[in-house]
Design a protein around this motif. Structure first.
Motif, PDB file in Angstrom:
ATOM      1  N   VAL A 111      -5.909   4.697  -1.250  1.00 59.17           N
ATOM      2  CA  VAL A 111      -6.521   5.373  -0.102  1.00 59.17           C
ATOM      3  C   VAL A 111      -7.419   4.414   0.660  1.00 59.17           C
ATOM      4  O   VAL A 111      -7.353   4.314   1.887  1.00 59.17           O
ATOM      5  CB  VAL A 111      -7.299   6.635  -0.552  1.00 59.17           C
ATOM      6  CG1 VAL A 111      -8.155   7.185   0.574  1.00 59.17           C
ATOM      7  CG2 VAL A 111      -6.329   7.690  -1.038  1.00 59.17           C
ATOM      8  N   ARG A 112      -8.250   3.685  -0.053  1.00 57.25           N
ATOM      9  CA  ARG A 112      -9.155   2.730   0.609  1.00 57.25           C
ATOM     10  C   ARG A 112      -8.345   1.643   1.315  1.00 57.25           C
ATOM     11  O   ARG A 112      -8.648   1.271   2.443  1.00 57.25           O
ATOM     12  CB  ARG A 112     -10.114   2.121  -0.410  1.00 57.25           C
ATOM     13  CG  ARG A 112     -11.216   1.320   0.200  1.00 57.25           C
ATOM     14  CD  ARG A 112     -12.213   2.106   1.012  1.00 57.25           C
ATOM     15  NE  ARG A 112     -12.839   3.112   0.192  1.00 57.25           N
ATOM     16  CZ  ARG A 112     -13.371   4.226   0.660  1.00 57.25           C
ATOM     17  NH1 ARG A 112     -13.358   4.466   1.942  1.00 57.25           N
ATOM     18  NH2 ARG A 112     -13.913   5.106  -0.131  1.00 57.25           N
ATOM     19  N   THR A 141       0.827  -1.203   0.000  1.00 58.21           N
ATOM     20  CA  THR A 141       0.000   0.000   0.000  1.00 58.21           C
ATOM     21  C   THR A 141       0.862   1.254   0.000  1.00 58.21           C
ATOM     22  O   THR A 141       0.499   2.264  -0.620  1.00 58.21           O
ATOM     23  CB  THR A 141      -0.965  -0.015   1.202  1.00 58.21           C
ATOM     24  OG1 THR A 141      -1.767  -1.197   1.124  1.00 58.21           O
ATOM     25  CG2 THR A 141      -1.865   1.199   1.200  1.00 58.21           C
ATOM     26  N   THR A 201       2.483   5.894  -5.936  1.00 55.74           N
ATOM     27  CA  THR A 201       2.160   5.937  -7.362  1.00 55.74           C
ATOM     28  C   THR A 201       0.764   6.512  -7.617  1.00 55.74           C
ATOM     29  O   THR A 201       0.308   6.512  -8.749  1.00 55.74           O
ATOM     30  CB  THR A 201       2.254   4.523  -7.989  1.00 55.74           C
ATOM     31  OG1 THR A 201       1.328   3.657  -7.325  1.00 55.74           O
ATOM     32  CG2 THR A 201       3.663   3.981  -7.903  1.00 55.74           C
ATOM     33  N   ALA A 202       0.111   6.979  -6.557  1.00 55.68           N
ATOM     34  CA  ALA A 202      -1.221   7.590  -6.649  1.00 55.68           C
ATOM     35  C   ALA A 202      -2.261   6.645  -7.253  1.00 55.68           C
ATOM     36  O   ALA A 202      -3.149   7.061  -7.992  1.00 55.68           O
ATOM     37  CB  ALA A 202      -1.164   8.906  -7.418  1.00 55.68           C
ATOM     38  N   ASN A 203      -2.160   5.376  -6.931  1.00 57.61           N
ATOM     39  CA  ASN A 203      -3.140   4.393  -7.380  1.00 57.61           C
ATOM     40  C   ASN A 203      -4.492   4.687  -6.729  1.00 57.61           C
ATOM     41  O   ASN A 203      -4.552   5.043  -5.559  1.00 57.61           O
ATOM     42  CB  ASN A 203      -2.638   2.992  -6.990  1.00 57.61           C
ATOM     43  CG  ASN A 203      -3.540   1.894  -7.489  1.00 57.61           C
ATOM     44  OD1 ASN A 203      -4.659   1.742  -7.021  1.00 57.61           O
ATOM     45  ND2 ASN A 203      -3.024   1.137  -8.437  1.00 57.61           N
ATOM     46  N   HIS A 204      -5.567   4.522  -7.486  1.00 56.07           N
ATOM     47  CA  HIS A 204      -6.876   4.888  -6.946  1.00 56.07           C
ATOM     48  C   HIS A 204      -7.385   3.925  -5.861  1.00 56.07           C
ATOM     49  O   HIS A 204      -8.330   4.257  -5.150  1.00 56.07           O
ATOM     50  CB  HIS A 204      -7.906   5.042  -8.076  1.00 56.07           C
ATOM     51  CG  HIS A 204      -8.200   3.801  -8.837  1.00 56.07           C
ATOM     52  ND1 HIS A 204      -7.366   3.322  -9.815  1.00 56.07           N
ATOM     53  CD2 HIS A 204      -9.237   2.955  -8.766  1.00 56.07           C
ATOM     54  CE1 HIS A 204      -7.879   2.220 -10.323  1.00 56.07           C
ATOM     55  NE2 HIS A 204      -9.012   1.974  -9.707  1.00 56.07           N
ATOM     56  N   TYR A 205      -6.776   2.759  -5.699  1.00 57.32           N
ATOM     57  CA  TYR A 205      -7.149   1.848  -4.618  1.00 57.32           C
ATOM     58  C   TYR A 205      -6.363   2.116  -3.327  1.00 57.32           C
ATOM     59  O   TYR A 205      -6.681   1.581  -2.276  1.00 57.32           O
ATOM     60  CB  TYR A 205      -6.900   0.391  -5.021  1.00 57.32           C
ATOM     61  CG  TYR A 205      -7.778  -0.084  -6.149  1.00 57.32           C
ATOM     62  CD1 TYR A 205      -9.151  -0.233  -5.963  1.00 57.32           C
ATOM     63  CD2 TYR A 205      -7.239  -0.381  -7.395  1.00 57.32           C
ATOM     64  CE1 TYR A 205      -9.957  -0.666  -6.998  1.00 57.32           C
ATOM     65  CE2 TYR A 205      -8.041  -0.818  -8.429  1.00 57.32           C
ATOM     66  CZ  TYR A 205      -9.402  -0.958  -8.226  1.00 57.32           C
ATOM     67  OH  TYR A 205     -10.203  -1.384  -9.247  1.00 57.32           O
ATOM     68  N   GLU A 252      -8.262  11.801   0.327  1.00 61.20           N
ATOM     69  CA  GLU A 252      -9.391  11.315  -0.478  1.00 61.20           C
ATOM     70  C   GLU A 252     -10.404  12.439  -0.722  1.00 61.20           C
ATOM     71  O   GLU A 252     -10.964  12.558  -1.808  1.00 61.20           O
ATOM     72  CB  GLU A 252     -10.063  10.155   0.243  1.00 61.20           C
ATOM     73  CG  GLU A 252     -11.274   9.589  -0.468  1.00 61.20           C
ATOM     74  CD  GLU A 252     -11.951   8.503   0.322  1.00 61.20           C
ATOM     75  OE1 GLU A 252     -12.316   7.496  -0.293  1.00 61.20           O
ATOM     76  OE2 GLU A 252     -12.122   8.662   1.556  1.00 61.20           O
ATOM     77  N   LYS A 253     -10.625  13.263   0.278  1.00 59.49           N
ATOM     78  CA  LYS A 253     -11.602  14.360   0.160  1.00 59.49           C
ATOM     79  C   LYS A 253     -11.009  15.608  -0.481  1.00 59.49           C
ATOM     80  O   LYS A 253     -11.691  16.608  -0.634  1.00 59.49           O
ATOM     81  CB  LYS A 253     -12.176  14.673   1.537  1.00 59.49           C
ATOM     82  CG  LYS A 253     -12.935  13.501   2.127  1.00 59.49           C
ATOM     83  CD  LYS A 253     -13.805  13.907   3.257  1.00 59.49           C
ATOM     84  CE  LYS A 253     -14.503  12.746   3.895  1.00 59.49           C
ATOM     85  NZ  LYS A 253     -15.407  12.040   3.048  1.00 59.49           N
TER      86      LYS A 253
END
Length: 118
Positions: free
Chosen positions: A59-60, A47, A53-57, A114-115
């Protein structure tokens, strides 16, 4: 994220801080918990990379891991698990409080990212 996994590695049983006796735990329970902690650490490294790498998964995943870290420390500080006849040292207790605080901070930071606040 990376700091959380580093702080967890310091608490390895038999290491410099964790010196409680867990011999009363059944093998499957002891090894199951260790597998969970190892998986938590490895997932944290993965993670960390995803966050860089600023992957969209990312943060979650970081939020889930932060909750797991917090849960592990709270269960131990609460004396729920793992049980040991050896009392928790003050240094270990302080480290677990710091580590739990870092887990909360991680959750807050990744949620702010995320926000779009950070």
């Amino acid at each position: 994220m990376f700091m959380n996994v580093l702080l967890l590695t310091v608490l390895v049983p038999g290491g410099p801080i964790e010196n409680r006796d867990f011999s009363a735990l059944k093998g499957i329970v002891f090894w199951g918990f260790n597998v969970f902690l190892i998986t938590l650490g490895l997932a944290s490294y993965g993670t960390s990379y995803l966050l860089l790498t600023a992957n969209h998964y990312a943060v979650r995943a970081a939020q889930v891991l932060a909750v797991l870290y917090f849960g592990v420390y709270m269960v131990d500080l609460g004396g729920i698990f793992p049980k040991s006849p050896t009392k928790m040292s003050k240094v270990l207790m302080l480290m677990e409080i710091i580590n739990a605080s870092m887990a909360v901070l991680l959750f807050i930071c990744v949620t702010a990212v995320e926000k779009g606040v950070m």
